[in-house]
Structure formats: structure tokens, C-alpha cells
Write an enzyme that holds these catalytic residues in place. Structure first.
Site, PDB file in Angstrom:
ATOM      1  N   HIS A 185     -54.843 -20.800  -4.277  1.00  0.00           N
ATOM      2  CA  HIS A 185     -55.815 -20.184  -3.373  1.00  0.00           C
ATOM      3  C   HIS A 185     -56.077 -18.741  -3.751  1.00  0.00           C
ATOM      4  CE1 HIS A 185     -55.604 -23.050   0.244  1.00  0.00           C
ATOM      5  NE2 HIS A 185     -56.691 -23.228  -0.449  1.00  0.00           N
ATOM      6  N   GLU A 412     -61.150 -36.052 -14.745  1.00  0.00           N
ATOM      7  CA  GLU A 412     -60.006 -35.266 -14.256  1.00  0.00           C
ATOM      8  C   GLU A 412     -58.687 -35.926 -14.613  1.00  0.00           C
ATOM      9  OE1 GLU A 412     -60.968 -33.388 -10.252  1.00  0.00           O
ATOM     10  OE2 GLU A 412     -61.426 -35.485  -9.861  1.00  0.00           O
ATOM     11  N   ASN A 435     -59.088 -28.405 -13.424  1.00  0.00           N
ATOM     12  CA  ASN A 435     -57.904 -28.124 -12.591  1.00  0.00           C
ATOM     13  C   ASN A 435     -57.013 -29.358 -12.518  1.00  0.00           C
ATOM     14  OD1 ASN A 435     -59.418 -25.848 -12.102  1.00  0.00           O
ATOM     15  ND2 ASN A 435     -60.080 -26.482 -10.081  1.00  0.00           N
ATOM     16  N   CYS A 483     -66.548 -28.057 -14.332  1.00  0.00           N
ATOM     17  CA  CYS A 483     -66.611 -27.446 -13.001  1.00  0.00           C
ATOM     18  C   CYS A 483     -65.236 -27.008 -12.497  1.00  0.00           C
ATOM     19  CB  CYS A 483     -67.295 -28.361 -11.995  1.00  0.00           C
ATOM     20  SG  CYS A 483     -66.424 -29.917 -11.762  1.00  0.00           S
TER      21      CYS A 483
HETATM   22  C1  PEP Z   1     -60.975 -29.855 -10.698  1.00  0.00           C
HETATM   23  O1  PEP Z   1     -60.052 -30.637 -10.474  1.00  0.00           O
HETATM   24  O2  PEP Z   1     -61.055 -29.154 -11.736  1.00  0.00           O
HETATM   25  C2  PEP Z   1     -62.079 -29.707  -9.737  1.00  0.00           C
HETATM   26  C3  PEP Z   1     -63.156 -29.014 -10.038  1.00  0.00           C
HETATM   27  O3  PEP Z   1     -61.915 -30.254  -8.508  1.00  0.00           O
HETATM   28  P1  PEP Z   1     -60.954 -29.624  -7.375  1.00  0.00           P
HETATM   29  O4  PEP Z   1     -60.461 -28.302  -7.873  1.00  0.00           O
HETATM   30  O5  PEP Z   1     -61.779 -29.538  -6.166  1.00  0.00           O
HETATM   31  O6  PEP Z   1     -59.889 -30.671  -7.316  1.00  0.00           O
HETATM   32 MG    MG Z   2     -60.197 -32.075  -8.879  1.00  0.00          MG
END
Ligand code: PEP
Ligand code: MG
Length: 552
Positions: A185, A412, A435, A483
Site C-alpha cells: 500500500h 498474471e 504484481n 498494468c
Molecule cells: C497485477 O497483479 O499486476 C495487477 C495489475 O493487478 P492487482 O495489482 O490489482 O492484483
Molecule cells: Mg493482479
């Protein structure tokens, strides 16, 4: 002069100023005072939790957007009736109010921690509630962001959402935390607020208040008591940066005109003005679950339609990539919650929930289809947590069945990257969520501070999975976006463009720096940087090789 500190730079920019530490949490005295009226003590304890809930709701109202949603969720935890009942039980049995609150919350914390993955984040929320309620009950000042009366560099072990959400960028020059990873965060909110930040920085807490620090949020370096010439250099760098950012405007492109769309990550209607102000070419990730984090029941289709339409209309015809609900693991939703799983991050989350609750996706797609018609917007829809081509094909069918013409999936899971050539055949586009792709590739919980080095987006193994996905997209002639947080690192953005990704989506304050970094390089330089990073054996070597190659 003491030795400088080194952490992970997670929010670009540099700043210098005196350190001030986050207010320390209260400590319960060893000796419990005797209680004469257990009923009154129970009332006092529950009232303190309600006051904390109200404090958090007020902060949420003052904050809005994604940060506000997180605070609302925390306020709901503070005012949870089951928590109040437990506190009443403990106080009723003779525990003083502060002890009853602390013990009740500690038992919830233990349950969350033993349940698995997403917990660092939720445990931090509970710790924050405990500290605030106990401080109130002991008559001590609420812990939190200090107010020394001048701009300062904020130091902390880690930051709870309640702290980061209301940071004033004019007062907080930079943030340095001892713990926290690149997707914590602290990192996401610091970036949203445009405050330079370094996380996972050992030694932070031993720096005395008032010590002057020069913080570089790109390299992760924290210089202690910088010499005057270092301060001058930092000021020069800040001025140069401001001039560079002001010079780079318009759509994303390399120096020789190769387009790389620059898009915004958005959590709700309140984030739209920042995306427009930062000249985003659209939204690359609308995290729809952020709209509903605080809800006990599923929002109706009509309510969803109105919210989506507000966001689509706010983007004024620009492309909007909507992600269907990514519930579970680090984003639990009360109305989509499952029986406790041993490993929530590896369980029924994201698109996998559809097997259990298919109406959830259909309601959402129908609401989106209506909102798209209401606004005439260019809506693309994608699913989170897809592993195999069959899931991608079934999702694309569902999306198109609702009259939404553009369907994609997130990459992912390592299996999806390894199978990207087959996945892209089933959909119109893919978007890489770095992420989660880091989390699953390195078997490292994305919230776990001590594992931050494994979650470094420059890890060459991660870059190879991105390269594989980008190649699959290019071969099929389909767009490949990024993203995850990786997209907002300016030098890494150059590498990603060189790997062949067609758009980058990030928190709006990061857009200007990435736009400038792309505008300074030719596509050939981006490709040279990508090739150099791919053959490296460590994140540090990948950074160095990419920097050398990108600078020709
Ligand atoms: C990710 O996993 O990189 C992503 C963009 O989704 P979140 O961070 O919302 O899981
Ligand atoms: Mg994600």
C-alpha cells in the site's frame, strides 16, 4: 557522517529535508488496573472503537478515490459488530477497556495471519485500529503522521492505509520505510500522491528525528546529512526533472515516433480527474473490486451501470479497459467470500470464482454493456487470474455474449505467460499484471516486505516471461499491455517498450516521468536496453545493462 541507507525506490523523484518519524503506537503498561464497573468499562471500550471508525470515515470522506475506499474498509473493521461483542465479553470478564480491545483485535489478527497470503496488508489495518483505540483509552495522542510545522521526510516501519491516505504532498517531502515491498500500500499510495518513496530500507528507524536526509525515489538511495554540494546537486536534479516533465506532453511515443499508449490505473470515479489531468490516453486498468471493497452485499446491476457510466463518461471517449471483479486473496470482498482456504492466493480468486458464483460475472458484464451503450465509450473487458487458453476462450465468449466486442485477459500466472501464444488466439488483447506475475513466478507473497528483493520487477526471469508474452502478441498482431507496478518505473518502461509491449498503464502521477523517458529514446535504443536486461542474471545487473544500452 553515518553510512547512507539503501532501499527500493518505488515512487520516482528526489527530495531533501529533516526527518520526522511516524507517531509511535501506545504501549500497554505491564500492570492492569483493577476494574470496578465492568459494564461501564465495556461501554468505554466499544465507544473507543466507534470513535476510531468515525475518525477513519472522516478521513475517507476527505480523501476520496482509491485511498478513501481503503479507509472505508478499515472503518468497517473497527465497527464490526462481532468485534464489539468480543470486546464486551472480555471487558465483562474484568479486563480493562484498553486490554480488552487489544486482546480482541490480536485474536482477529492471528486468525487472518494463519489464513494465508493477503494478510500483511489486512494485519496492518488491524494494528492501526488497535493503536488508535488503545491510545484513546489510555488518554495518549493518536499515533500517526507528525506535524513538526515544516516540510519533512516521513520515516516509518511501514505505513497503514490510514496514514498514507491523508499525507499532504506539500508537507511530506518523501517517504522512507524500513519494511514494505514494491507492491505494498505504501508504494501504491505514495505513487498515487506523487511523493518520492523508498521502501524496504534497513536502518530507517535508527535515524534520529531532525536528521537531514536526501531521498532518491528512483534509485532507492537515502543520503544521511548530505554535504551542501550533495544538497545542491539534489536541488539541481529536481529542477531538471521538473523541466523534463514539463517538456514531455501528448501521447506516449519514442523519440522516433513509435507509439506506446500511456494509460491510467483507476479505482473509481474519483480517480478520473487525475487521469485526465495527467493526459492519460485512456484507462488501462479499472480495478472494479475497489468500487465494492466496503460492501457486504453485491451491488445491483443498476448501481453498477450508473458507476461504470460515470467513469466512462468522465474519460470522454478515450479507451477504458475494465477488469472484471478480482475478488479474493489480497482483495477480499464480503459478498464473494469463500470458506477459509489454506492458501487464498492460490485458491478461488479472480476469474476462478466464476465456477462458484457465475451470476456475479453476468451481472457485471450486463451492467458494463449497458454503461457502454449509455455513453458510447470504447470499452475493453478483461479477466484477472487466467491460467490456461480454455479459461480465456470461455471468458471471451461470455463477454461477447453480452454484446461487448473487445475481450482480453490478464497475464498474471506463469502458466499464462508460458502459454501466451495459445491464449492470445482466444482473445483480442492481453494485459500483463506484473504484481501477481512476480508473486507467482517467485513464490513470494506480494505483501511480504522481507521478500521484496524477489519481487523486484527487474528480475530477469520476470522480464523473460514478459518478453515471451510480448512476442506472442506481436506474432498474432494483438495488443499487449502492462498494468502492474512495473509499468511506472521510467527506465523499465523503456525496456518494456523495447520488448514490444504496446501500452503501459499506471497511477496517473507516474505518467509524466514515463512519457519523458520514452520520448528521450529511439525504438532501437529501447530494443537494445531490452536485449541487455534480458541476458542479465540479477535485477541490479539488468538495471545497469539497460541504462548503459539505452544511453547508446
Ligand atoms: C497485477 O497483479 O499486476 C495487477 C495489475 O493487478 P492487482 O495489482 O490489482 O492484483
Ligand atoms: Mg493482479
Amino acid at each position: 557522517m553515518s553510512e547512507d541507507l539503501q532501499g527500493l525506490g518505488v515512487s520516482a523523484g528526489s527530495a531533501a529535508g529533516p526527518a520526522a518519524r511516524l507517531g509511535t503506537p501506545p504501549k500497554l503498561p505491564g500492570l492492569e488496573p483493577a476494574v470496578t464497573d465492568t459494564g461501564a468499562e465495556a461501554d468505554r471500550a466499544v465507544a473507543a472503537l466507534e470513535t476510531v471508525g468515525e475518525f477513519l470515515r472522516n478521513r475517507a470522506a476527505a480523501t476520496g478515490g482509491q485511498a478513501g475506499e481503503i479507509l472505508v474498509a478499515e472503518a468497517m473493521m473497527a465497527c464490526d459488530p462481532a468485534l464489539a461483542a468480543k470486546v464486551r465479553d472480555l471487558a465483562g470478564s474484568g479486563r480493562p477497556a484498553a486490554w480488552a480491545v487489544s486482546e480482541a483485535l490480536a485474536s482477529y489478527r492471528a486468525v487472518l495471519v494463519s489464513a494465508g497470503g493477503y494478510l500483511a496488508e489486512r494485519a496492518a489495518d488491524l494494528d492501526d485500529i488497535t493503536d488508535r483505540a488503545v491510545a484513546l483509552l489510555l488518554g495518549e495522542p493518536m499515533p500517526g503522521v507528525p506535524a513538526p510545522g515544516h516540510p519533512f521526510v516521513l520515516l516509518a516501519a511501514d505505513l497503514a492505509p490510514a496514514d498514507t491516505a491523508t499525507l499532504d504532498p506539500a508537507a511530506v517531502l518523501a517517504i522512507v520505510t524500513e519494511r514494505g515491498g514494491p507492491t505494498s500500500h505504501t508504494a501504491i499510495l505514495a505513487k498515487t500522491l506523487g511523493i518520492p518513496a523508498v521502501v524496504s530500507c534497513p536502518g530507517t528507524l535508527s535515524v534520529p528525528d531532525g536528521t537531514v536526509l536526501a531521498v532518491d525515489g528512483s534509485t532507492g538511495t537515502v543520503v544521511i546529512e548530505p554535504a551542501p554540494e550533495q544538497l545542491e546537486q539534489a536541488a539541481r536534479r529536481r529542477a531538471e526533472r521538473a523541466a523534463r516533465l514539463a517538456a514531455a506532453r501528448g501521447p506516449g511515443r519514442t523519440r522516433d515516433g513509435h507509439p506506446v499508449k500511456l494509460l491510467a490505473n483507476v479505482g473509481g470515479p474519483a480517480d478520473v480527474p487525475a487521469a485526465i489531468a495527467a493526459e492519460a490516453e485512456g484507462i488501462g486498468l479499472l480495478r472494479t473490486e475497489f468500487l465494492f471493497l466496503d460492501r457486504h452485499d453485491e451491488p445491483s446491476g443498476e448501481e453498477q451501470r450508473a458507476t461504470y457510466a460515470e467513469i466512462l463518461a468522465g474519460m470522454g471517449g478515450r479507451k477504458v479497459v475494465v477488469r472484471t471483479l478480482d475478488a479474493g486473496a489480497d482483495k477480499p470482498l464480503a459478498f464473494a467470500s469463500q470458506e477459509a482456504e489454506p492458501n487464498p492466493a492460490l485458491g478461488l480468486r479472480g476469474l476462478r470464482l466464476d465456477g462458484l458464483l457465475p451470476a456475479l460475472l453476468d451481472t457485471q458484464l450486463e451492467a458494463l454493456a449497458h454503461a457502454a451503450k449509455d455513453t458510447g465509450a470504447d470499452v475493453w473487458v478483461m479477466a484477472p487470474m487466467v491460467s490456461i487458453p480454455a479459461e480465456a476462450a470461455a471468458f471471451a465468449d461470455r463477454v461477447r455474449g453480452h454484446g461487448l466486442p473487445v475481450a482480453g485477459v490478464m497475464i498474471e500466472v506463469p502458466a499464462a505467460a508460458l502459454g501466451a501464444a495459445h491464449i492470445v488466439e482466444q482473445v483480442d488483447f492481453v494485459s500483463i499484471g506484473t504484481n501477481d506475475l512476480s508473486q507467482y513466478t517467485f513464490a513470494a507473497d506480494r505483501q511480504a516486505g522481507p521478500l521484496a528483493p524477489l519481487l523486484d520487477p527487474w528480475q530477469p526471469a520476470l522480464l523473460r516471461l514478459i518478453a515471451m508474452t510480448a512476442t506472442a502478441g506481436r506474432t498474432a498482431g494483438k495488443p499487449v499491455s502492462i498494468c502492474g507496478e512495473a509499468a511506472s518505473d521510467p527506465l523499465l518502461a523503456v525496456v518494456l517498450a523495447g520488448l514490444g509491449v504496446t501500452s503501459l498503464s499506471m497511477a496517473p502521477p507516474a505518467l509524466a516521468e514515463v512519457r519523458a523517458a520514452l520520448a528521450e529514446r529511439t525504438l532501437a535504443e529501447c530494443e537494445a536496453a531490452a536485449a541487455a536486461a534480458l541476458t542479465a542474471t540479477s535485477p541490479a545487473a539488468a538495471r545497469a545493462a539497460a541504462r548503459a544500452a539505452a544511453e547508446g
